[in-house]
Design a protein around this motif. Structure first.
Motif, PDB file in Angstrom:
ATOM      1  N   ALA A 208       1.587 -17.303   4.349  1.00 30.71           N
ATOM      2  CA  ALA A 208       1.495 -16.183   3.416  1.00 30.71           C
ATOM      3  C   ALA A 208       0.847 -14.972   4.079  1.00 30.71           C
ATOM      4  CB  ALA A 208       0.705 -16.592   2.183  1.00 30.71           C
ATOM      5  N   ALA A 209       1.387 -13.786   3.774  1.00 35.12           N
ATOM      6  CA  ALA A 209       0.825 -12.513   4.237  1.00 35.12           C
ATOM      7  C   ALA A 209       1.041 -11.483   3.135  1.00 35.12           C
ATOM      8  CB  ALA A 209       1.485 -12.068   5.547  1.00 35.12           C
ATOM      9  N   PRO A 210       0.364 -11.646   2.003  1.00 39.90           N
ATOM     10  CA  PRO A 210       0.681 -10.868   0.801  1.00 39.90           C
ATOM     11  C   PRO A 210       0.285  -9.402   0.897  1.00 39.90           C
ATOM     12  CG  PRO A 210      -1.276 -12.201   0.458  1.00 39.90           C
ATOM     13  CD  PRO A 210      -0.732 -12.602   1.796  1.00 39.90           C
ATOM     14  N   GLY A 211       0.896  -8.630   0.004  1.00 37.21           N
ATOM     15  CA  GLY A 211       0.595  -7.203  -0.097  1.00 37.21           C
ATOM     16  C   GLY A 211       1.850  -6.386  -0.275  1.00 37.21           C
ATOM     17  N   HIS A 212       2.776  -6.510   0.673  1.00 39.76           N
ATOM     18  CA  HIS A 212       4.057  -5.820   0.506  1.00 39.76           C
ATOM     19  C   HIS A 212       4.701  -6.278  -0.797  1.00 39.76           C
ATOM     20  CE1 HIS A 212       7.686  -3.721   1.605  1.00 39.76           C
ATOM     21  NE2 HIS A 212       8.390  -4.836   1.461  1.00 39.76           N
ATOM     22  N   THR A 213       4.734  -7.564  -1.002  1.00 39.51           N
ATOM     23  CA  THR A 213       4.986  -8.194  -2.292  1.00 39.51           C
ATOM     24  C   THR A 213       3.933  -9.286  -2.446  1.00 39.51           C
ATOM     25  OG1 THR A 213       6.481  -9.861  -1.377  1.00 39.51           O
ATOM     26  CG2 THR A 213       7.484  -7.782  -2.126  1.00 39.51           C
ATOM     27  N   PRO A 214       3.799  -9.867  -3.649  1.00 41.29           N
ATOM     28  CA  PRO A 214       2.786 -10.920  -3.806  1.00 41.29           C
ATOM     29  C   PRO A 214       3.009 -12.112  -2.894  1.00 41.29           C
ATOM     30  CG  PRO A 214       3.483 -10.102  -5.945  1.00 41.29           C
ATOM     31  CD  PRO A 214       4.407  -9.483  -4.941  1.00 41.29           C
ATOM     32  N   GLY A 215       4.276 -12.408  -2.550  1.00 40.01           N
ATOM     33  CA  GLY A 215       4.562 -13.578  -1.733  1.00 40.01           C
ATOM     34  C   GLY A 215       5.012 -13.276  -0.326  1.00 40.01           C
ATOM     35  N   SER A 216       4.855 -12.057   0.137  1.00 33.68           N
ATOM     36  CA  SER A 216       5.294 -11.714   1.490  1.00 33.68           C
ATOM     37  C   SER A 216       4.737 -12.708   2.502  1.00 33.68           C
ATOM     38  CB  SER A 216       4.832 -10.303   1.867  1.00 33.68           C
ATOM     39  OG  SER A 216       5.621  -9.333   1.229  1.00 33.68           O
ATOM     40  N   SER A 217       5.565 -13.049   3.495  1.00 38.10           N
ATOM     41  CA  SER A 217       5.180 -14.100   4.428  1.00 38.10           C
ATOM     42  C   SER A 217       5.611 -13.752   5.836  1.00 38.10           C
ATOM     43  CB  SER A 217       5.829 -15.423   4.009  1.00 38.10           C
ATOM     44  OG  SER A 217       7.247 -15.321   4.017  1.00 38.10           O
ATOM     45  N   CYS A 246      -2.159   1.790   7.424  1.00 35.88           N
ATOM     46  CA  CYS A 246      -1.153   2.574   6.706  1.00 35.88           C
ATOM     47  C   CYS A 246       0.013   1.677   6.264  1.00 35.88           C
ATOM     48  CB  CYS A 246      -0.631   3.709   7.576  1.00 35.88           C
ATOM     49  SG  CYS A 246      -1.906   4.932   7.977  1.00 35.88           S
ATOM     50  N   SER A 247       0.198   1.552   4.972  1.00 39.35           N
ATOM     51  CA  SER A 247       1.269   0.737   4.419  1.00 39.35           C
ATOM     52  C   SER A 247       2.475   1.594   4.091  1.00 39.35           C
ATOM     53  CB  SER A 247       0.787   0.008   3.159  1.00 39.35           C
ATOM     54  OG  SER A 247      -0.192  -0.959   3.485  1.00 39.35           O
ATOM     55  N   SER A 248       3.616   0.946   3.945  1.00 41.14           N
ATOM     56  CA  SER A 248       4.824   1.668   3.596  1.00 41.14           C
ATOM     57  C   SER A 248       4.820   2.028   2.118  1.00 41.14           C
ATOM     58  CB  SER A 248       6.062   0.819   3.907  1.00 41.14           C
ATOM     59  OG  SER A 248       6.311  -0.104   2.862  1.00 41.14           O
ATOM     60  N   CYS A 249       5.710   2.943   1.759  1.00 39.49           N
ATOM     61  CA  CYS A 249       5.821   3.360   0.364  1.00 39.49           C
ATOM     62  C   CYS A 249       6.359   2.241  -0.520  1.00 39.49           C
ATOM     63  CB  CYS A 249       6.718   4.587   0.256  1.00 39.49           C
ATOM     64  SG  CYS A 249       8.429   4.315   0.789  1.00 39.49           S
ATOM     65  N   PHE A 250       6.891   1.167   0.079  1.00 40.03           N
ATOM     66  CA  PHE A 250       7.461   0.063  -0.684  1.00 40.03           C
ATOM     67  C   PHE A 250       6.456  -1.061  -0.947  1.00 40.03           C
ATOM     68  CE2 PHE A 250      11.242   1.738   1.680  1.00 40.03           C
ATOM     69  CZ  PHE A 250      11.859   2.307   0.580  1.00 40.03           C
ATOM     70  N   CYS A 251       5.244  -0.943  -0.420  1.00 43.19           N
ATOM     71  CA  CYS A 251       4.259  -2.011  -0.597  1.00 43.19           C
ATOM     72  C   CYS A 251       3.688  -1.965  -2.016  1.00 43.19           C
ATOM     73  CB  CYS A 251       3.143  -1.876   0.425  1.00 43.19           C
ATOM     74  SG  CYS A 251       3.650  -2.247   2.119  1.00 43.19           S
ATOM     75  N   LEU A 252       3.760  -3.091  -2.708  1.00 44.73           N
ATOM     76  CA  LEU A 252       3.256  -3.145  -4.077  1.00 44.73           C
ATOM     77  C   LEU A 252       1.738  -3.073  -4.133  1.00 44.73           C
ATOM     78  CD1 LEU A 252       5.607  -5.817  -5.711  1.00 44.73           C
ATOM     79  CD2 LEU A 252       5.875  -3.335  -5.569  1.00 44.73           C
ATOM     80  N   ASP A 253       1.079  -3.627  -3.124  1.00 41.41           N
ATOM     81  CA  ASP A 253      -0.388  -3.591  -3.044  1.00 41.41           C
ATOM     82  C   ASP A 253      -0.742  -3.096  -1.638  1.00 41.41           C
ATOM     83  OD1 ASP A 253      -3.117  -4.087  -2.838  1.00 41.41           O
ATOM     84  OD2 ASP A 253      -3.031  -5.939  -4.003  1.00 41.41           O
ATOM     85  N   PRO A 254      -0.809  -1.782  -1.430  1.00 39.07           N
ATOM     86  CA  PRO A 254      -0.987  -1.241  -0.076  1.00 39.07           C
ATOM     87  C   PRO A 254      -2.241  -1.737   0.633  1.00 39.07           C
ATOM     88  CG  PRO A 254      -0.308   0.491  -1.590  1.00 39.07           C
ATOM     89  CD  PRO A 254      -0.616  -0.711  -2.431  1.00 39.07           C
ATOM     90  N   GLU A 255      -3.354  -1.871  -0.081  1.00 40.32           N
ATOM     91  CA  GLU A 255      -4.587  -2.314   0.575  1.00 40.32           C
ATOM     92  C   GLU A 255      -4.477  -3.762   1.043  1.00 40.32           C
ATOM     93  OE1 GLU A 255      -8.080  -1.576  -1.713  1.00 40.32           O
ATOM     94  OE2 GLU A 255      -7.723   0.592  -1.830  1.00 40.32           O
ATOM     95  N   ARG A 256      -3.907  -4.601   0.218  1.00 37.11           N
ATOM     96  CA  ARG A 256      -3.740  -5.999   0.607  1.00 37.11           C
ATOM     97  C   ARG A 256      -2.736  -6.122   1.746  1.00 37.11           C
ATOM     98  NH1 ARG A 256      -2.260 -11.068  -3.417  1.00 37.11           N
ATOM     99  NH2 ARG A 256      -3.506 -12.633  -2.316  1.00 37.11           N
ATOM    100  N   ALA A 257      -1.681  -5.309   1.702  1.00 37.47           N
ATOM    101  CA  ALA A 257      -0.703  -5.304   2.795  1.00 37.47           C
ATOM    102  C   ALA A 257      -1.363  -4.897   4.101  1.00 37.47           C
ATOM    103  CB  ALA A 257       0.455  -4.368   2.461  1.00 37.47           C
ATOM    104  N   ALA A 258      -2.232  -3.891   4.054  1.00 42.27           N
ATOM    105  CA  ALA A 258      -2.920  -3.434   5.264  1.00 42.27           C
ATOM    106  C   ALA A 258      -3.803  -4.534   5.833  1.00 42.27           C
ATOM    107  CB  ALA A 258      -3.739  -2.187   4.959  1.00 42.27           C
TER     108      ALA A 258
END
Length: 302
Positions: A208-217, A246-258
């Protein structure tokens, strides 16, 4: 960075091939990765252009692609692109697409037929990663790969599926994506949901590598001392290696994605893992190193 790597390469005993769907200037670069300012793009023009950025238009260049892995006697697909005939009113690049389909490209570029595929890994549930999970057969969305198990992140399946109220996704196409590309795989009994960590075989592990979506992997490959990590949409542009905050504009949770991005890239630098993003043009594979505490793009596959 002009190489395609369509001829494939090895990571230990794991064979990797890339099957391109398309590659072109996409969104304005500063809209795609809004936290990266103009001087960063301009200051790295020499190596960003032409594979990752078009200075004339200011648009980021991206690729849509499927990675084919042969590991432990099985054929594994990592993401399946946009698909044909999809109703995607929120994205003109994906709406009602036609042309040569993934099955034809797989056979021509990798010698793989749909019935040869054993596993499909969707790094997350976005339309450009799950589209060829299914195809239209006499008006019914049917799994494209009849003998495959489809590995789906459970958190995304819940978020975007009816159990999560279709997630309240930020994009208008989320419900359509689930209904035509995910629900039929559940109906056929081919879906396998996983959460947190999942070992596929002795070479391949999902994490798991969440942030972009809740289940991004991400998919990790380790074989005979060689390593790679397929990072999906943790990266849309190499500038995010320089600025992982810096996260993309498509990341649902930018901080978690970062946070996920930094963790994965720092491990890649420390363990000499090749980094394989979903959307990079050129070689499609990069090496990441640390220099004076910062992350740098060190090279790519020859």
């Amino acid at each position: 960075m002009a190489d395609d790597n369509t001829q494939g390469f090895m990571i230990g005993d794991v064979e990797v091939r890339r099957v391109l769907e398309w590659r072109a200037p996409y969104a304005p670069a500063r809209e795609l990765v809004p936290g990266v300012e103009a001087p960063v793009w301009d200051g790295n023009r020499r190596w960003l252009s032409p594979d990752h950025w078009d200075p004339e238009t200011g648009r980021a260049v991206v690729a849509l692609q499927t990675w084919v892995l042969r590991s432990a006697g099985r054929t594994v697909l990592v993401d399946t692109g946009v698909g044909h005939g999809r109703e995607r009113p929120g994205n003109p690049f994906f709406h009602r697409q036609g042309g040569e389909g993934l099955p034809a490209r797989l056979e021509a570029q990798a010698g793989v037929r749909p019935e040869d595929v054993d596993l499909v890994v969707n790094t997350h549930i976005h339309g450009d990663h799950v589209g060829w999970n299914t195809q239209d057969v006499d008006g019914t969305w049917t799994p494209t790969f009849p003998g495959a198990r489809y590995l789906l992140p459970a958190a995304d399946d819940h978020h975007f599926g009816p159990g999560g109220g279709y997630g309240g996704g930020l994009r208008p196409d989320d419900r359509l994506i689930y209904e035509d590309s995910i629900a039929p795989v559940h109906a056929s009994g081919q879906a396998l949901l996983w959460d947190g960590h999942h070992r596929i075989d002795e070479n391949l592990t999902l994490e798991a590598a969440p942030g972009h979506t809740p289940g991004s992997s991400v998919l990790r490959v380790a074989s005979r001392g060689e390593r790679a990590v397929f990072v999906g949409d943790l990266l849309h542009s190499p500038v995010q290696i320089l600025h992982p905050e810096c996260s993309s504009c498509f990341c649902l949770d930018p901080e978690r994605a970062a946070a996920s991005r930094r963790r994965v890239l720092e491990r890649a630098a420390d363990e000499r893992e090749l980094v394989v993003p979903a959307h990079f043009g050129g070689a499609g594979v990069v090496e990441v190193r640390r220099e004076k505490g910062a992350l740098k793009v060190a090279g790519r596959m020859p």
